[in-house]
Design a protein around this motif. Sequence first.
Motif, PDB file in Angstrom:
ATOM      1  N   LEU A   1      23.961 -30.892 -65.038  1.00  0.00           N
ATOM      2  CA  LEU A   1      23.793 -32.298 -65.248  1.00  0.00           C
ATOM      3  C   LEU A   1      23.605 -32.508 -66.863  1.00  0.00           C
ATOM      4  CD1 LEU A   1      20.892 -32.733 -62.443  1.00  0.00           C
ATOM      5  CD2 LEU A   1      23.227 -34.138 -62.663  1.00  0.00           C
ATOM      6  N   ARG A   2      23.028 -31.280 -67.631  1.00  0.00           N
ATOM      7  CA  ARG A   2      23.001 -31.711 -69.103  1.00  0.00           C
ATOM      8  C   ARG A   2      24.514 -31.570 -69.654  1.00  0.00           C
ATOM      9  NH1 ARG A   2      21.917 -32.562 -73.285  1.00  0.00           N
ATOM     10  NH2 ARG A   2      21.103 -30.611 -74.652  1.00  0.00           N
TER      11      ARG A   2
ATOM     12  N   GLN B   1      26.375 -34.958 -69.412  1.00  0.00           N
ATOM     13  CA  GLN B   1      25.792 -35.561 -70.564  1.00  0.00           C
ATOM     14  C   GLN B   1      26.574 -35.833 -71.766  1.00  0.00           C
ATOM     15  OE1 GLN B   1      21.500 -36.318 -70.376  1.00  0.00           O
ATOM     16  NE2 GLN B   1      21.489 -35.129 -68.616  1.00  0.00           N
TER      17      GLN B   1
ATOM     18  N   GLU C   1      16.595 -35.063 -64.448  1.00  0.00           N
ATOM     19  CA  GLU C   1      17.962 -34.759 -65.435  1.00  0.00           C
ATOM     20  C   GLU C   1      19.118 -35.605 -64.818  1.00  0.00           C
ATOM     21  OE1 GLU C   1      17.105 -32.342 -67.816  1.00  0.00           O
ATOM     22  OE2 GLU C   1      19.260 -33.408 -68.490  1.00  0.00           O
TER      23      GLU C   1
ATOM     24  N   LEU D   1      21.205 -38.558 -66.765  1.00  0.00           N
ATOM     25  CA  LEU D   1      22.885 -38.513 -66.739  1.00  0.00           C
ATOM     26  C   LEU D   1      23.040 -40.199 -66.062  1.00  0.00           C
ATOM     27  CD1 LEU D   1      25.718 -37.376 -66.759  1.00  0.00           C
ATOM     28  CD2 LEU D   1      25.303 -36.752 -64.337  1.00  0.00           C
TER      29      LEU D   1
ATOM     30  N   HIS E   1      22.699 -41.987 -69.020  1.00  0.00           N
ATOM     31  CA  HIS E   1      23.698 -41.838 -70.143  1.00  0.00           C
ATOM     32  C   HIS E   1      24.818 -42.507 -69.621  1.00  0.00           C
ATOM     33  CE1 HIS E   1      26.402 -39.470 -72.912  1.00  0.00           C
ATOM     34  NE2 HIS E   1      27.087 -39.243 -71.641  1.00  0.00           N
ATOM     35  N   HIS E   2      25.453 -42.645 -68.345  1.00  0.00           N
ATOM     36  CA  HIS E   2      26.491 -43.232 -67.931  1.00  0.00           C
ATOM     37  C   HIS E   2      26.388 -44.773 -67.977  1.00  0.00           C
ATOM     38  CE1 HIS E   2      28.205 -39.735 -65.573  1.00  0.00           C
ATOM     39  NE2 HIS E   2      28.438 -39.400 -66.935  1.00  0.00           N
TER      40      HIS E   2
END
Lengths: 169, 940
Positions: B258-259, B262, B308, B312, B315-316
């Motif tokens: 998941l990181r 990102q 996490e 994400l 982030h999206h």
Amino acid sequence: MQFMLLFSRQGKLRLQKWYVPLSDKEKKKITRELVQTVLARKPKMCSFLEWRDLKIVYKRYASLYFCCAIEDQDNELITLEIIHRYVELLDKYFGSVCELDIIFNFEKAYFILDEFLLGGEVQETSKKNVLKAIEQADLLQEVSKFSFSGQSISMVGCDLKKAPVSLSL
Amino acid sequence: MTEGCPKHCILMCVLLISGKSKEAEIKRINKELANIRSKFKGDKALDGYSKKKYVCKLLFIFLLGHDIDFGHMEAVNLLSSNRYTEKQIGYLFISVLVNSNSELIRLINNAIKNDLASRNPTFMGLALHCIANVGSREMAEAFAGEIPKILVAGDTMDSVKQSAALCLLRLYRTSPDLVPMGDWTSRVVHLLNDQHLGVVTAATSLITTLAQKNPEEFKTSVSLAVSRLSRIVTSASTDLQDYTYYFVPAPWLSVKLLRLLQCYPPPEDPAVRGRLTECLETILNKAQEPPKSKKVQHSNAKNAVLFEAISLIIHHDSEPNLLVRACNQLGQFLQHRETNLRYLALESMCTLASSEFSHEAVKTHIETVINALKTERDVSVRQRAVDLLYAMCDRSNAQQIVAEMLNYLETADYSIREEIVLKVAILAEKYAVDYTWYVDTILNLIRIAGDYVSEEVWYRVIQIVINRDDVQGYAAKTVFEALQAPACHENLVKVGGYILGEFGNLIAGDPRSSPLIQFNLLHSKFHLCSVPTRALLLSTYIKFVNLFPEIKTTIQDVLRSDSQLKNADVELQQRAVEYLRLSTIASTDILATVLEEMPPFPERESSILAKLKKKKGPGTVTDLEEIKKERSSDMNGSAEPASVNASAVSTPSPSADLLGLGAAPLTNSAPPPSSSGSLLVDVFSDSASAVAPLAPGSDDNFARFVCKNNGVLFENQLLQIGLKSEFRQNLGRMFIFYGNKTSTQFLNFTPTVICSDDLHFLNHFLCLNLQTKPVDPTVDGGAQVQQVVNIECVSDFMEAPILNIQFRYGGTFQNLSVKLPITLNKFFQPTEMSSQDFFQRWKQLSNPKQEVQNIFKAKHPMDAEITKAKIIGFGSALLEEVDPNPANFVGAGIIHTKTTQIGCLLRLEPNLQAQMYRLTLRTSKEAVSQRLCELLSEQF
């Protein structure tokens, strides 16, 4: 992860692992500050705190504090479980591990840590695989040990070993 | 299984642990160290076992906290032993006690090289661990080319691959320039498909770090990561065997994948995107399922993946549905019984608040968050609650949030008070509809936490009151009332003094606040205040002489008293003498003009916000602010009215005629008419308002002058401005040449030098003292006029002064501004010193606050000679043969100001491969290090 420290309730450092280059002076300063900060916290408080520009994740097992410094984007909860998995590994290897195991067998504690975490990142999460690596090494050690004549080690200090409480998982 | 440490070592451990006192321990250790030293130095060659034994002892002693300065050589010898256990202890010693001794590094590298080539996986593992633990540049030089080969070779054992991946990661972190990208990168990406989950786990970390710097090259990792993640989240809890942790399948790997995702925007391929959305939904669904175990490890691992995933989603920032679900999930955690989860939920919601899709959803939790502020027992959790309240604040809830923060401030921990004060001040300003509310809020801030109210905060309240005439009367009344309190904070006296001096007349009609009462009230605080506040009060008094002629004699009596006229402090004494004189000889008309009400301030970004950004570091605050700014641009009434339009031509401001002296706005350049001379300059020096925005390109030009003193500062079709300047210690002189490039006369030609430090006139102690002579208001076509600026650096300063030029050309009014290159480094005196001196001083300045470092990309070709010239031009001495690395540049010098001298050391490390520089500045003053670093970084 930037570093991991193990210290006792009395503030004695038991293990240190640094994943970023720092001078000895800085390391000592960081250790001193952090040990103080963490020891001052009350039991029910949260396991995370902001410290300088890092996040500190810590957990206490019996008499020992395990304390990791991670960066801003890193995941706190998974770090908490990194600590727990490390304790499990120690426990499995030593058989209900206690602080004295780590003092006497500091090199084992380091070797296990190196198999589990490398360069500050998780390398292998399988308990079986980590311990297999360590046991293989121990096997090599047995062989080389017996090649010495009369130097084999008697278990001095063994009686001390199980005296204190284990790190209760 | 405790045989690792030889018997003697264990014996010693027992001795040490049972030792009664610290002294006994040290004595015992010194004896042991002496013993080991003699063994190492002895004639008899030690066998491998003894060497290992003693090296192990040394390590133990080191880990107890004692210094070890020998044994490295013996440890290195152990590396080449064929016995595993000896080799292992040797490597451990090297890992823990690295020494940059170059001779040893060569030997260590040799041993590592042999082990890497041995094809024995256990030995290879040891060698890779050692590289990853030490990670020095020398090691990167030796092995960065080799390790990728090991990593992707078909016959490499899984465990060795894992170590190789993370070893390479460590080297890439220390020396990215030494790790060559190449064919291996695509094969590394395919490790995401490896059967061995341990290999995938290690490789994902490496790929994530590489992808951050080279996103293009690792783009294919996105679809691989998504499919790997998908397989994990849909697997049954037993599928992954030993990689399942407390019923959670591969939590570490999931978090890492998941990181990795990102590092990229949402996948473009709809199939991949759909699959990822499914994964994220599955993770959110699982959070609602009943736990499979009561153990905290189960819930921690599960929630680690969940958090996490939420990161994400944030982030999206593209799927409203997921964002709202994430917000609801965090909302549940806000009331969870686990403190850890409450903490993380508050932290995570802070970022959600900045997404337009979830801002409203976050706001629904306001009561819970306020409750957390009141009831949480852990300060770090309360801190998160404050952050979240700040992030979720908008016009609709500002009054409530500000009130709650003020409430909390009364009992808040000292460690976070200043930050809360800044946050309250910013919110109150940003969302004020009613400025009386703003004034009340800031006065409350000063009352509750006066010590934590920085200058920026109270400067700002004055700026706003001056700019908004609808609130001036209210402000005067409110400060007057607040000053009635028997004990009030000095900051309140400052604000009160300033506001009453400007607007006291607005409340003087009320007999309860008559001029004399106002004056007596302020003067009753006078003797308890510090010198700067008293200086400010004296200025208030002279303003009162103008506002209220009826109390002139009372004020003159005060000014005339010995405690003022003979005050030991020069500043106070000078003010008293000059104000007294001014009140005696100036006619009421002149007095009225001189002490005219302050004109409005040019609007600019709040300096408080800048301060908060600095305090919190970039990132957190900026993001939220920028998004908020867009969202609230139409609502935020405070920023607009006085802002100057972007074109270089603007209408003359109403205040241009401030003194009735014709066209010249009163500034340093035009001396006041009365004989009282330059002392009044500081009262007005910012009064030229409606200054044009900086001319385009003037920043580039400005940067060129940092390292040189002469040249053309500005040129357009009409005007050319040339400079010639010289500096010596804390003094300087600058000749400014204005060339008329046209054939027509410039009329009313008025150049004005303005010190742009925010509100420095309130400060009364100028950092930079500039004196200019007025120039002839007519400049003939083709002619050049010259103006001299005398410069005195009083103390260190940040902002360069602004040169504003206004004139009429043909029928149009011209108004332009350029930054005048008077920078802190101009007051440098070079200092030569030896290498030893340099490093000794360098070490003395090791407090983190004294050092400022900047790593930046080269903007110009990296030529050593040009760099040298620039460092010398910057003003410091260039010290040759001081740095052990001849490619580096070091410099030293002293900044001279009137008040102090500040020693400065600098070091510039170029990295040719990466086309980067690292610049480090160390001085005894943080602000100076910061400023010099900014200035010099722009030069390369």
